[in-house]
Scaffold this motif. Sequence first.
Motif, PDB file in Angstrom:
ATOM      1  N   ALA A 115       0.049   8.986   0.915  1.00  0.00           N
ATOM      2  CA  ALA A 115      -1.338   9.723   1.342  1.00  0.00           C
ATOM      3  C   ALA A 115      -1.507   9.972   2.845  1.00  0.00           C
ATOM      4  CB  ALA A 115      -2.506   8.971   0.691  1.00  0.00           C
ATOM      5  N   GLU A 158       0.944  -1.036  -0.065  1.00  0.00           N
ATOM      6  CA  GLU A 158      -0.023   0.089  -0.007  1.00  0.00           C
ATOM      7  C   GLU A 158       0.933   1.203  -0.056  1.00  0.00           C
ATOM      8  OE1 GLU A 158      -4.078  -0.826   2.343  1.00  0.00           O
ATOM      9  OE2 GLU A 158      -2.440  -1.305   3.623  1.00  0.00           O
ATOM     10  N   HIS A 159       1.743   1.153  -0.662  1.00  0.00           N
ATOM     11  CA  HIS A 159       2.614   2.574  -0.894  1.00  0.00           C
ATOM     12  C   HIS A 159       1.794   3.768  -1.269  1.00  0.00           C
ATOM     13  CE1 HIS A 159       6.695   0.066  -2.030  1.00  0.00           C
ATOM     14  NE2 HIS A 159       6.275   0.189  -0.582  1.00  0.00           N
ATOM     15  N   ALA A 160       0.789   3.892  -2.135  1.00  0.00           N
ATOM     16  CA  ALA A 160       0.205   4.922  -2.475  1.00  0.00           C
ATOM     17  C   ALA A 160      -0.688   5.341  -1.130  1.00  0.00           C
ATOM     18  CB  ALA A 160      -0.791   4.857  -3.450  1.00  0.00           C
TER      19      ALA A 160
END
Length: 295
Positions: free
Chosen positions: A270, A264-266
């Motif tokens: 965020a 879940e890099h995004a």
Amino acid sequence: MSTSTTTPVTGPSSARPGASARRSGRLPSTLALSLARTRTETIGFFRERDAVIFIFAYPVIMLAIFATVFGQGGATVGPEPGVPFAQYFLPGMVATGVLLSSFQNLAISIAVERDEGGLKRLRGTPMPPAAYFLGKVGLVLAVSLVQVALLLVVAAGMFGIDLPSDPGRWWTFAWVFTLGTAAGAICGVAFSSLPRSGRSASAVVTPVVIVLQFVSGVFFAYGDLPTWMQQVASVFPLKWMAQGMRSVFLPEEAVVMEPAGSWEHAGIAAVLTAYLVVGLVVGIRTFRWRRRDDG
């Protein structure tokens, strides 16, 4: 009648940064003042030996304890072949080290400075407020870099943890570290206005940090925590910093241990960016240069 011409000699004092600005009556630039403030803050930090020892030693000691206690007999985390305990705990220790040197350090130290009147005196100088805050961020970056470097050296030298060789992983480390450090520093500045005095700052800030460590996958495998605890942790940045660091230091197949099944890099970017922005807004609106009883 002869006329002699004298050539002015340029000495070291006129070559110093900001010397021409002082002669012309102008202040040095905010950047120059920020760098000078960073140097002052860093020197002051390293003079506080108890704080230095705690911030630098805590992640190393905790890694040694957990790796030794839980890693007996070659025990691993996750499905076979699993990840050695020392390697699994390393990302959490990196993340909690960043939290200590950014959020906890600033939230307590600024509250103490305010209580002792240091902030009030600084506010009365021509130094722009931005230089003070950028100096604090510079201090946190410097301390965090030294802290993480020390932790990685110990992890590789004492526990035989193989550090990543892929440049892509180090790029991930760089942006997670930078965003996490900046967000932690800004939130620490904002949180520093909450304690009523410098004496109560540790009592207010430290329990928050301890609780976050327990629910964010620092001391336990995050996937083994109760669902409600994972949901609570996902609201705060430490969980996301630890997850980002796991994507750097754990093998790619370890991603199956993440509840979402991905790194879940995004989402990490965020959440950390959101905390950076919200902390900045809250800090601007609530920061106090004086004690509550000082007007």
